[in-house]
Structures are given as structure tokens and as C-alpha cells.
Design an enzyme around this catalytic site. Structure first.
Site, PDB file in Angstrom:
ATOM      1  N   SER A   1     -14.422 -30.130 -19.050  1.00 28.15           N
ATOM      2  CA  SER A   1     -13.180 -29.764 -19.741  1.00 28.15           C
ATOM      3  C   SER A   1     -13.347 -28.529 -20.611  1.00 28.15           C
ATOM      4  CB  SER A   1     -12.702 -30.920 -20.629  1.00 28.15           C
ATOM      5  OG  SER A   1     -12.463 -32.074 -19.862  1.00 28.15           O
TER       6      SER A   1
HETATM    7  N1  SAH Z   1     -16.391 -35.831 -19.413  1.00 24.58           N
HETATM    8  C1  SAH Z   1     -16.769 -34.954 -18.325  1.00 24.58           C
HETATM    9  C2  SAH Z   1     -15.568 -34.584 -17.489  1.00 24.58           C
HETATM   10  C3  SAH Z   1     -15.872 -34.667 -16.032  1.00 24.58           C
HETATM   11  S1  SAH Z   1     -14.488 -34.592 -14.927  1.00 24.58           S
HETATM   12  C4  SAH Z   1     -17.522 -33.738 -18.843  1.00 24.58           C
HETATM   13  O1  SAH Z   1     -17.651 -33.572 -20.074  1.00 24.58           O
HETATM   14  O2  SAH Z   1     -18.032 -32.946 -18.039  1.00 24.58           O
HETATM   15  C5  SAH Z   1     -14.108 -36.306 -14.701  1.00 24.58           C
HETATM   16  C6  SAH Z   1     -15.190 -37.173 -14.153  1.00 24.58           C
HETATM   17  O3  SAH Z   1     -14.636 -38.491 -14.000  1.00 24.58           O
HETATM   18  C7  SAH Z   1     -15.712 -36.786 -12.773  1.00 24.58           C
HETATM   19  O4  SAH Z   1     -17.095 -36.650 -12.823  1.00 24.58           O
HETATM   20  C8  SAH Z   1     -15.290 -37.953 -11.881  1.00 24.58           C
HETATM   21  O5  SAH Z   1     -16.190 -38.227 -10.840  1.00 24.58           O
HETATM   22  C9  SAH Z   1     -15.246 -39.077 -12.871  1.00 24.58           C
HETATM   23  N2  SAH Z   1     -14.465 -40.260 -12.474  1.00 24.58           N
HETATM   24  C10 SAH Z   1     -13.283 -40.308 -11.827  1.00 24.58           C
HETATM   25  N3  SAH Z   1     -12.897 -41.593 -11.644  1.00 24.58           N
HETATM   26  C11 SAH Z   1     -13.865 -42.367 -12.208  1.00 24.58           C
HETATM   27  C12 SAH Z   1     -14.057 -43.780 -12.339  1.00 24.58           C
HETATM   28  N4  SAH Z   1     -13.173 -44.666 -11.878  1.00 24.58           N
HETATM   29  N5  SAH Z   1     -15.164 -44.207 -12.975  1.00 24.58           N
HETATM   30  C13 SAH Z   1     -16.080 -43.344 -13.443  1.00 24.58           C
HETATM   31  N6  SAH Z   1     -15.964 -42.005 -13.343  1.00 24.58           N
HETATM   32  C14 SAH Z   1     -14.865 -41.522 -12.739  1.00 24.58           C
END
Ligand code: SAH
Length: 223
Positions: A67
Site C-alpha cells: 500500500s
Molecule cells: N499488508 C500488505 C498488503 C498486501 S496486498 C503489505 O503491507 O504489503 C494484500 C494481500 O492480501 C495480498 O498479499 C493477498 O494475497 C492477501 N490476501 C488476500 N486474501 C487473503 C485471505 N483471505 N487471507 C490472507 N491473505 C489474503
């Protein structure tokens, strides 16, 4: 581990906090301090290092993104964390948001559903000595039952609705921040749990990758 070349990135970080975060009204000192500290450039791939402190999200592989710094600050501030809090994060991704949380709270539990990201980020936490971050490879829409309840829960992927297990796993007095909407645009919701029940407030529009799981979007074909 700090290398001498990190002086350059310390300066980039200071600029990021001043121009992108303080300038837009983030006032929680713990959030500002944490973001001055976490080496964001180590959470992106080598090719993107020089862009790591820019005012935008960046790709982290597997069609996922880290993000924008301001969004991390805004969501973290909304959690109103204190040092004894136990926090659950859904969507570990690059690990950057978890590291920011880990600078402030006592313990961070973070769940990721994509195995390659889970493995890579777990290694990074070890390398950076974030021993108060616990990771798990599973569907985060189910929460982390064994470790519940949590003082704060943050979902860093967009969901069609608030996953019911997350409401249940929130402690009394707990705060949940989650983007809810369709696949293109969402509203950032903050849910507070108290003796009387649930209070919901809307922090405004945002755009996240999809939360995929039992209580989120259904699995994408071909994945
Ligand atoms: N907080 C992260 C943002 C990553 S983008 C950062 O600081 O980089 C969102 C992430 O959520 C992705 O890696 C995606 O694979 C994950 N995601 C999506 N659905 C999910 C679920 N049901 N359980 C766990 N992770 C999930």
C-alpha cells in the site's frame, strides 16, 4: 540490519513522513515514529528500491501490492494502538504494514493466503528481527481462532462484506479496519466493539486488491 548506505533511506523516510503523512493530518506520534523507523525499501523488490518511498503503491509480485505509505499511516492511526495490544492483520503481502504495527503493538499475528509471499516475507521478518510478528499461511477471512480475541484487526485487501469471524474475534473495546465494496472501489470502514455492540464509521473511499476466501471473494479461476 543497518548498513551505512541506509543513511540515504533514512532521509527518504523523513521526507515521506513529513510530506505525505504529517502534511495530510496524521498526528498519532506512535505511527509517525514507526514509519520513520521501518526500512520500507527492504520490503520491495530490488528493481523498485529507489521508488520505495514514493507517494504510491508498488507491485510486490503475484499481482499484489504494497500500500501507499499514507494509507498504511491512516489505517494504523485508525486502530488507535497501544503498546500492550495484540493485533491481527489479514494480508501479510510484503510485510511492511505488519512491521509498522510491530513497532507499536506488543504482538502482531499476520495471515497470508499466497504461499510464495508467505515464505518470502517470513524470511524478511527473521532477517530484520521482528520477533513479535507471528505468521500463518491460511485463509485470513476465518481469522486466527486459536489466538483470539484481538485488540485490533486490520484487513489489507478489499472485501465484499465484513467477514463474520473477524467480528467475533475482536475483544471488547477492539477496533477493526477493513476496506469493503465491489472489486473496483471500496470504503474504508472502522468497526468498534463495546458492551452495547458494534459501531461502524466510514473513513472514505479507497482501492485494494481482492480479499479472497470463504468470507470474502470466491477464488479466482485459473489461480
Ligand atoms: N499488508 C500488505 C498488503 C498486501 S496486498 C503489505 O503491507 O504489503 C494484500 C494481500 O492480501 C495480498 O498479499 C493477498 O494475497 C492477501 N490476501 C488476500 N486474501 C487473503 C485471505 N483471505 N487471507 C490472507 N491473505 C489474503
Amino acid at each position: 540490519m543497518m548498513e551505512t548506505s541506509d543513511i540515504k533511506y533514512t532521509r527518504h523516510r523523513e521526507n515521506m513522513v513529513r510530506k505525505q503523512i504529517e502534511a495530510r493530518g496524521i498526528r498519532d506520534q506512535r505511527v509517525l515514529d514507526a514509519m520513520r523507523k521501518v526500512p520500507r525499501h527492504l520490503f520491495v523488490g530490488e528493481a523498485l528500491i529507489e521508488q520505495a518511498y514514493g507517494d504510491f503503491p508498488l507491485p510486490i509480485g503475484e499481482q499484489q501490492t504494497i500500500s501507499q505509505p499514507y494509507i498504511v499511516a491512516e489505517m494504523t492511526q485508525a486502530l488507535a494502538l497501544s503498546e500492550n495490544d495484540r493485533v491481527l492483520e489479514i494480508g501479510t503481502g510484503s510485510g511492511y504494514q505488519a512491521a509498522v504495527l510491530a513497532e507499536i503493538a506488543d504482538r502482531v499475528y499476520t495471515v497470508e493466503r499466497i504461499h510464495s509471499l508467505f515464505v518470502k516475507t517470513r524470511k524478511l521478518f527473521d532477517r530484520l528481527r521482528y520477533y513479535n510478528i507471528l505468521t500463518r499461511f491460511s485463509d485470513g477471512t476465518l481469522g486466527w481462532e486459536e489466538e483470539a480475541p484481538f485488540d485490533a484487526i486490520i484487513v489489507t485487501a478489499g472485501s465484499p462484506k465484513i467477514p463474520e469471524p473477524l467480528i467475533h474475534q475482536l475483544a471488547p473495546g477492539g477496533r477493526l479496519v477493513i476496506p469493503v465494496g465491489d472489486r473496483f472501489t471500496q470504503e474504508m470502514l472502522k468497526i468498534c466493539k463495546d458492551e452495547k455492540g458494534i459501531r461502524e464509521s466510514n473513513m472514505g473511499g479507497c482501492r485494494f486488491v481482492k480479499l479472497i476466501g470463504e468470507h470474502g471473494w470466491s477464488k479466482v479461476a485459473g489461480e
